[in-house]
Design a protein around this motif. Structure first.
Motif, mmCIF file in Angstrom:
data_model
loop_
_atom_site.group_PDB
_atom_site.id
_atom_site.type_symbol
_atom_site.label_atom_id
_atom_site.label_comp_id
_atom_site.label_asym_id
_atom_site.label_seq_id
_atom_site.Cartn_x
_atom_site.Cartn_y
_atom_site.Cartn_z
ATOM 1 N N SER B 82 -11.213 -5.488 -5.567
ATOM 2 C CA SER B 82 -10.075 -4.874 -4.002
ATOM 3 C C SER B 82 -9.571 -4.435 -3.613
ATOM 4 C CB SER B 82 -10.237 -6.426 -4.018
ATOM 5 O OG SER B 82 -10.942 -7.552 -5.029
ATOM 6 N N VAL B 83 -7.873 -4.191 -4.202
ATOM 7 C CA VAL B 83 -7.681 -2.705 -4.427
ATOM 8 C C VAL B 83 -7.760 -1.493 -3.979
ATOM 9 C CG1 VAL B 83 -6.223 -1.375 -5.152
ATOM 10 C CG2 VAL B 83 -5.913 -4.172 -4.940
ATOM 11 N N ASN B 88 -5.713 2.257 0.944
ATOM 12 C CA ASN B 88 -6.339 3.875 0.193
ATOM 13 C C ASN B 88 -5.169 3.908 -0.449
ATOM 14 O OD1 ASN B 88 -7.739 3.798 2.943
ATOM 15 N ND2 ASN B 88 -6.163 3.224 4.488
ATOM 16 N N ILE B 89 -5.488 4.375 -1.475
ATOM 17 C CA ILE B 89 -4.563 4.594 -2.126
ATOM 18 C C ILE B 89 -4.364 6.230 -3.209
ATOM 19 C CG2 ILE B 89 -3.290 3.923 -4.915
ATOM 20 C CD1 ILE B 89 -4.755 1.305 -4.287
ATOM 21 N N LYS B 92 0.016 7.640 -6.923
ATOM 22 C CA LYS B 92 1.209 6.997 -6.632
ATOM 23 C C LYS B 92 0.826 6.069 -7.041
ATOM 24 C CE LYS B 92 4.221 7.723 -4.331
ATOM 25 N NZ LYS B 92 5.881 7.707 -3.461
ATOM 26 N N GLY B 93 0.089 5.640 -6.282
ATOM 27 C CA GLY B 93 -0.115 4.346 -5.554
ATOM 28 C C GLY B 93 -0.413 3.414 -7.247
ATOM 29 N N SER B 94 -1.732 4.645 -7.210
ATOM 30 C CA SER B 94 -3.382 3.731 -8.057
ATOM 31 C C SER B 94 -2.237 3.694 -9.621
ATOM 32 C CB SER B 94 -4.131 5.316 -8.570
ATOM 33 O OG SER B 94 -4.466 5.369 -7.845
ATOM 34 N N ILE B 373 1.755 -5.809 -1.389
ATOM 35 C CA ILE B 373 -0.101 -5.332 -0.327
ATOM 36 C C ILE B 373 0.427 -6.012 0.831
ATOM 37 C CG2 ILE B 373 -1.885 -6.853 -0.468
ATOM 38 C CD1 ILE B 373 -1.636 -7.810 -3.585
ATOM 39 N N SER B 374 0.651 -7.221 1.066
ATOM 40 C CA SER B 374 1.129 -7.059 2.844
ATOM 41 C C SER B 374 1.561 -5.813 3.735
ATOM 42 C CB SER B 374 2.502 -8.374 3.197
ATOM 43 O OG SER B 374 3.174 -8.490 4.182
ATOM 44 N N ARG B 375 2.538 -5.243 2.510
ATOM 45 C CA ARG B 375 2.779 -4.052 3.643
ATOM 46 C C ARG B 375 2.031 -2.974 3.591
ATOM 47 N NH1 ARG B 375 8.908 -2.675 0.631
ATOM 48 N NH2 ARG B 375 8.142 -5.270 -0.065
ATOM 49 N N ASN B 376 0.528 -2.995 2.221
ATOM 50 C CA ASN B 376 -0.415 -1.690 2.999
ATOM 51 C C ASN B 376 -0.947 -2.856 4.180
ATOM 52 O OD1 ASN B 376 -1.955 -0.389 0.822
ATOM 53 N ND2 ASN B 376 -1.028 -0.954 -0.817
#
Lengths: 400, 383, 250
Positions: B82-83, B88-89, B92-94, B373-376
C-alpha cells in the motif's frame, strides 16, 4: 404546505391507492420513520429495563459502613468507620484536587511550550517539538506508571534527600514547605475566596458606573482596596496565625521515621499529577501553537513596526487574539484531563473511580454505582464547561 | 561557512533573551541526554530477549505462534504494498519506512525464526517493488481495487487464522498483539457506527437526533475505564441468552465496549466535517433530483470525511493508546505484561523501568508511524 | 424573440404563494404564469424575494400557502410530485455549487445515472455533447477547482441540462463572476433561450435581459409590483418603485 394529508383522498379510491398516496406524503413519511424508530427504541428500552430489574439497584448500600481506609484524604477527615457515601465523597475530592492542580499547571506548561514551538531559537524550538512528539505518542497510563516507578526510586526515608532544610525527597513522597494556619484556616480561605468574587463584581459594577457618570477614581484601585480590607479585617477577626511550616523527619520511639510538617506530595498523587500535566500539556501546546499560527501575519508585522518588543508583542497583541480560538479546544482538554484522572486506579491513588471500584468489589450494586460515576463526571464536565463558557464570552466580546 | 555562522547566530543568539534560553536549553538537553544514555547503557536489557514472545503475544502457547507470524507477515506485506502504491516516497522516505519495519523484526527474532523473518523481508521488498511499479502502469485500477479489498478482508482473515483448526482460546491472546487487534476492531467497527451517529445527530428527524446526541454525550461523559468496568460487571447481565451470547468472554466484551466508545468520538469528528460542507452542495444535489440518501452518500459524506481525515487519524491513534486500559479487565495486554515481568520473574526483579521503557517504545513506534501516514495523506489530498 | 401568449402551454403557475422565514415574510402572495418557451427575467432590490420565489418552484424552499403547479403537476406534500417536478426543472446557482470532489464529467453524469438510471456510456455521451454545447469539452477530466469561474458556471449549466429539463431556473448566475467572464456565461444562456427553453432568470444583467427576455417581473418587498414586456419597462414603467429602482441600475 398547502394540501392536507387526507383531503387528497377521493372516496372512490381503493385502499391500496390510498395507502400508496399516504406513503408518498412528505409529512407522513417523516412521522412514520420516527414512529418506527420510536417503536424499536421502546422495545429496546423495555428489554433493558427488564434485565436491569434483575440486578441490584438502589443506593442504600452506600449508607453502610465503608470498612476500608483511604491513603489520601483531603479537607475532610475520613476513616473506615464512615459511611460509603463519605468514602465516595473523599474520592471526589481527590479527583477534583488532582484535576484542578493539573489543569492549572498543564495550561501554564502548554502556553510556554506553545510559544517555544514558535520560537526562532533552534534549541528551544527543538526541545519543545521533542517534548510533544515523545509524550503525545505514549499512552497516558504508561506515563503514570513510569512516574510512579521513578518516584519510588527515591531513597528510603532514612537517607532522604534534603534541599536546604526546605524540602525532603524520599520514596514516601516529596515534602514541601507550606504556609499553615490555625484551625480557622479553611474558613479564612473561604472568606478570601468570597472576598475575591465580591471585589471582582464590585469592579465590574464600578466600571459600568464610570461609563455613565463623572470620572471616578480608578475602579481597579477601589476594588483592590476592598479585597485587601476584607483580607486584613477577617484575618484579625478570626485571630488567624500564619506560620511557615517546614518539613521535618524524626524518629519516633519505635524507630520508625515520621514525617511532619510541610505539605506532602505522595508518589501516587505526584505521579498522576506529573503525568496528567505533561500529557495534557502536549495537546495544549499544539492548540496554542495552532491558534497563534492561524492569526494573520499582519498582526505580528504591525506590532513589530510599532516598535513593541517580543514580550509586549506576545502579551498585548498575539495572546489576546489567539485566546478567541483557544478556549473551545482548551475546554475539551480540561474535560479530558478530568476524565483521565480516573487512571489513578492503576497506582492506587484513591480518586472517585478507584473508590467506586472498591465499593463495587465489596458490595456489588454495580449498575447504581456506575450511574453515580456517570452523574459525577457529567457534573464535573458541566461545571468546567460553564466556567469556560463564561470566560469564552468575556474573551470574544467585541471590544472587551 | 559564513552562512552557517549566520544561521547559528540568528537562531541561537538572536537577542539577549535568546542567549539565556540557548544556554538553559543546552544544559537541559545535556542533562536529559546524559541521564537517558547512562540509563540505557547501564541497564540489563536481557529481559527483552527472554520475554520477547510474552510481550508480543501474551500467553499464547508455543505451538500456536505460527498463526501470529502468518498474520504479521500478511499485514506487513499488505502495508508495504500500500505504501509503495499510494504514497509518493522518495529515497529518504523509503529508507525511513524500511528501517522502521526492520526494528521490531530485529528485536523479536530468534534463531529458529530467522529464516522465516528473512523470507518475510524478501517478500515485502518484492511486493514493495511491485506496488511501486504498478503505480504508473495500466494495471493501476485493478491493483488499486485488489489492495483495498485486501485491507477490508484482512481483519476477518486474521480472525480466521487465529481460530482455525482449534485455535487457542481468546483469553490466551495477549501482549502487543491484543492491543493491535483491539484497536483494529474498535476502529473498523467504530468508524461506520460513528458515521451513522454523526448523520443521526445532524439529521432533521428530531427523535433520531435526540437519541444520537444522547448516546454521544453520555459515552463521552464517562472515562473509558468506567465503561470497560461496565463490560465486566454489567454487560453480561444484559446480553440475551441466545447464541450463547450471555457467555461472551471478556476479550469480546472489551471489543464491544471499545467499539462503542470509539464510535462516539469518531462521530463528533465527522460531525465537524459535515457542518463545514456548504448548504449549496445539498441544494444543487436536490435540484438535480437526487434524494436525501444519494445526496448524503455521494456528495456530502465523501467531502466531509476528506476534510477531517487528519483529526480522524489522530482519534485512531488515541484509540490505539487507550487499548492499554484493558488492564482493568485483567486482559494481559502489553502494558500489563510489562508490569508483571519484574514482579513475577526472579531474574528481573526490580527492573520495572526497563520493562516499562520497552512497552512505551512499542506504543510510541506505532503511534509515530500512524501520524506519519496521516501527514502523508494530508499532503496527498492537498494536491 | 417575441412569442404570443395565447396558444402556449402553461409551464409554471403560481397562485398566491407566500413564504415566511421566522418573522420575516419573504413572499406576500405571488401570482404569476409562465408559458412554455418564455424567457422571464425577474429583477428587483435585494431582499425583495426574487430568489426565494424561484427556489419555491423546484421545492428548495417550501411555500407556506398558495399553489404552485409545474407542467400540470401540483407541488405539494406528495414526494413523487416533488421529485417529478425536480426532474423537469433545472437550476443554476449563483455560487455554481459544483461538486469539488468529482471531476467535471462526473459532476454532469452523476444525477442522470442515479436518478434517470442512464448507463455509464449513455450518460458520458450526453455529458460530452453538453460540454461541447457550452464550449468546454476539453475540461471534462479536470476538477472544478482547476477551472475559472466562468468555466465552472458553464459546467453547472451543462450539469443542469443533463437531466433534460423542460424549465431552467437561473439564480443570479453571473453575480459571483469576474466581469471578463460574464459574457461567456451569458452567451450560453442566450443560445439556450434561442433554442426555445423555458427560462426564469433572476439577474442584474439588463443588457442580456433586454436581448432575450419576453417578459419582466419586478419584485419588491415580497410582491410583484409590475410586469410586462421589456419595452414597457424601459420606455414607460408605471409604478414609482419601478422607476426608482430602474433609475438606480440603469
Amino acid at each position: 404546505m398547502p394540501s392536507s394529508l387526507f383531503t387528497q383522498f377521493k372516496s372512490e379510491d381503493s385502499i391500496k391507492k390510498k395507502l400508496n398516496l399516504l406513503f408518498r406524503n412528505r409529512i407522513f413519511r417523516r412521522f412514520f420513520i420516527q414512529f418506527v424508530f420510536g417503536i424499536f427504541l421502546l422495545l429496546l428500552f423495555f428489554y433493558i429495563v427488564d434485565k436491569a430489574l434483575n440486578l441490584e439497584l438502589g443506593f442504600g448500600h452506600l449508607s453502610s459502613r465503608a470498612g476500608f481506609g483511604l491513603s489520601h484524604t483531603f479537607i475532610i477527615d475520613y476513616n473506615s468507620n464512615d459511611s460509603r457515601w463519605m468514602s465516595y465523597f473523599a474520592g471526589v475530592i481527590n479527583t477534583i484536587r488532582v484535576s484542578l492542580v493539573g489543569i492549572v499547571l498543564a495550561t501554564i506548561l502548554g502556553i510556554f511550550m506553545g510559544l517555544a514551538r514558535l520560537s526562532h531559537n533552534f534549541l528551544i524550538n527543538k526541545i519543545a517539538t521533542g517534548y510533544v512528539e515523545f509524550i503525545r505518542n505514549t499512552p497516558l497510563l504508561v506515563q503514570i506508571i513510569f512516574w510512579q516507578l521513578l518516584l519510588l526510586q527515591l531513597p528510603h526515608i532514612s537517607k532522604a534527600l534534603t534541599f536546604g532544610g526546605l524540602s525532603v525527597w524520599s520514596n514516601k513522597g516529596i515534602l514541601l514547605p507550606i504556609i499553615s494556619s490555625n484551625e480557622n484556616g479553611s474558613l479564612w480561605t473561604l472568606i478570601l475566596f468570597l472576598g475575591l468574587i465580591i471585589s471582582l463584581i464590585l469592579r465590574s459594577r464600578l466600571f459600568k458606573y464610570k461609563e455613565e457618570h463623572v470620572d471616578l477614581f480608578s475602579p481597579n484601585l477601589i476594588s483592590l482596596f476592598t479585597f485587601v480590607a476584607i483580607t486584613i479585617i477577617s484575618f484579625f477577626a478570626l485571630s488567624m496565625k500564619l506560620s511557615f511550616n517546614v518539613p521535618e523527619v524524626n524518629i519516633n520511639q519505635y524507630g520508625t521515621y515520621i514525617q511532619s510538617g510541610g505539605f506532602i506530595l505522595t508518589p501516587q498523587f505526584a505521579a498522576v499529577l506529573f503525568a496528567l500535566v505533561l500529557y495534557t500539556g502536549t495537546f495544549i501546546t499544539e492548540i496554542v501553537r495552532g491558534s497563534i499560527q492561524s492569526l494573520p501575519k499582519g498582526q505580528t508585522e504591525a506590532a513589530m513596526a510599532l516598535g513593541l518588543n517580543s514580550y509586549q508583542r506576545i502579551t498585548l497583541i498575539i495572546l489576546p487574539q489567539a485566546l478567541r480560538s483557544i478556549i473551545p479546544p482548551l475546554t475539551n482538554q480540561y474535560l479530558n484531563l478530568t476524565k483521565n484522572s480516573s487512571l489513578s486506579v492503576a497506582i492506587a491513588y484513591p480518586d472517585l473511580f478507584m473508590v467506586s471500584r472498591t465499593i463495587m468489589n465489596n458490595a456489588g450494586h454495580a449498575l447504581p454505582m456506575f450511574v453515580l460515576i456517570l452523574i459525577t463526571y457529567l457534573t464535573l464536565s458541566l461545571v468546567i464547561s460553564l466556567i469556560m463558557n463564561i470566560i469564552n464570552r468575556r474573551v470574544t466580546r467585541i471590544g472587551a | 561557512m559564513m552562512i552557517l555562522l549566520n544561521w547559528v547566530r540568528e537562531n541561537f543568539f538572536g537577542s539577549k533573551l535568546d542567549v539565556i534560553l540557548s544556554i538553559v536549553g543546552a544544559f537541559f538537553i545535556y542533562f536529559i541526554l546524559s541521564t537517558v544514555i547512562s540509563f540505557i547503557i547501564n541497564s540489563d536489557w536481557t529481559l527483552i530477549l527472554v520475554n520477547r514472545q510474552l510481550m508480543l503475544t501474551g500467553l499464547m502457547p508455543e505451538e500456536e505462534i505460527w498463526r501470529v507470524w502468518t498474520i504479521f507477515s500478511l499485514t506487513v506485506i499488505l502495508m508495504t504494498t500500500s505504501v509503495a502504491f499510494w504514497f509518493n516516497i522518495n529515497i529518504k522516505g523509503s529508507i525511513f519506512y524500511i528501517l522502521l519495519l526492520l526494528m521490531p523484526f530485529l528485536i523479536f527474532t530468534t534463531k529458529n525464526t530467522l529464516l522465516y523473518v528473512l523470507l518475510i523481508m524478501i517478500l515485502s521488498i518484492v511486493f514493495f517493488y511491485l506496488g511501486y511499479r504498478s503505480k504508473n502502469s495500466g494495471l493501476k485500477n485493478i491493483v488499486s481495487r485488489v489492495i483495498v479489498i485486501s485491507w477490508i478482508i484482512l481483519l476477518p482473515i486474521c480472525f480466521l487464522i487465529l481460530n482455525i483448526l482449534d485455535g487457542p482460546k481468546m483469553t490466551l491472546w495477549g501482549g502487543f498483539m491484543i492491543n493491535l487487534i483491539l484497536a483494529a476492531i474498535a476502529i473498523f467497527a467504530g468508524f461506520p457506527l460513528g458515521i451513522l451517529l454523526a448523520l443521526g445527530r445532524a439529521s432533521s428527524y428530531k427523535l433520531i437526533k435526540l437519541i444520537s446526541t444522547l448516546y454521544i454525550e453520555v459515552i463521552r461523559g464517562a472515562p473509558l475505564v468506567a465503561w470497560l468496568l461496565l463490560a465486566w460487571f454489567v454487560l453480561p447481565k444484559f446480553l440475551p441468552n441466545l447464541f450463547g451470547l450471555s457467555d461472551l468472554n471478556i476479550v469480546v466484551r472489551a471489543m464491544i465496549v471499545l467499539s462503542l466508545f470509539a464510535s462516539a468520538y469518531i462521530a463528533e469528528v465527522i460531525r465537524g466535517g459535515l457542518q463545514s460542507i456548504p448548504r449549496g452542495q445539498e441544494e444543487a444535489s436536490f435540484a438535480l433530483g437526487m434524494n436525501s440518501i444519494s445526496t448524503t452518500i455521494f456528495i456530502v459524506l465523501p467531502q466531509a470525511i476528506k476534510i477531517v481525515i487528519p483529526t480522524v487519524v489522530s482519534t485512531f491513534i488515541a484509540i490505539f493508546k487507550d487499548t492499554s486500559l484493558v488492564f482493568i479487565l485483567a486482559i494481559t495486554d502489553l502494558l500489563r505484561i510489562g508490569r508483571l515481568i519484574p514482579e513475577q520473574q526472579q531474574a528481573f526483579f526490580g527492573k520495572s523501568i526497563e520493562s516499562l521503557c520497552v512497552v512505551a517504545l512499542l506504543f510510541w513506534i506505532v503511534s509515530l508511524v500512524l501520524s506519519q501516514i496521516s501527514r502523508n495523506i494530508e499532503k496527498k489530498l492537498n494536491i | 424573440m417575441k412569442k404570443t401568449e395565447s396558444k402556449k402551454k402553461l409551464s409554471v403557475e403560481a397562485k398566491g404563494v407566500t413564504k415566511l422565514f421566522g418573522d420575516f415574510q419573504a413572499l406576500k402572495g405571488i401570482t404569476a404564469n409562465i408559458y412554455e418557451g418564455e424567457v422571464v427575467v425577474v429583477f428587483g432590490p435585494s431582499g425583495s424575494g426574487k430568489s426565494t420565489f424561484i427556489r419555491t418552484i423546484n421545492g428548495l424552499e417550501e411555500h407556506n400557502s398558495g399553489e404552485i403547479t409545474v407542467n400540470g403537476i401540483p407541488l405539494n406534500d406528495d414526494v413523487k410530485n416533488r421529485d417529478e417536478i425536480r426532474g423537469q426543472v433545472g437550476m443554476v446557482f449563483q455560487q455554481f455549487n459544483l461538486f469539488p470532489h468529482l471531476s467535471v464529467l462526473r459532476n454532469i453524469t452523476l444525477a442522470p445515472q442515479k436518478v434517470k438510471k442512464l448507463s455509464k456510456s449513455e450518460s458520458e455521451e450526453l455529458a460530452m455533447s453538453l460540454l461541447e454545447r457550452v464550449g468546454i469539452p476539453e475540461q471534462a477530466a479536470k476538477f472544478p477547482t482547476q477551472l475559472s469561474g466562468g468555466q465552472q458556471q458553464r459546467v453547472a449549466i451543462a450539469r443542469a441540462l443533463a437531466m433534460q429539463p423542460k424549465i431552467m431556473l437561473f439564480d443570479e448566475p453571473t453575480s459571483a463572476l469576474d466581469p471578463e467572464m460574464i459574457k461567456e456565461v451569458l452567451d450560453v444562456m442566450i443560445e439556450l433561450a434561442q433554442s426555445g427553453m423555458t427560462m426564469i432568470c433572476v439577474t442584474h444583467e439588463m443588457g442580456f435581459a433586454r436581448e432575450v427576455a419576453d417578459r419582466f417581473l419586478f419584485f419588491d418587498e415580497g410582491l410583484i409590483v409590475e410586469e410586462g414586456t421589456p419595452e414597457h419597462f424601459f420606455k414607460n414603467p408605471k409604478e414609482e418603485r419601478t422607476k426608482l429602482f430602474l433609475s438606480q441600475i440603469l
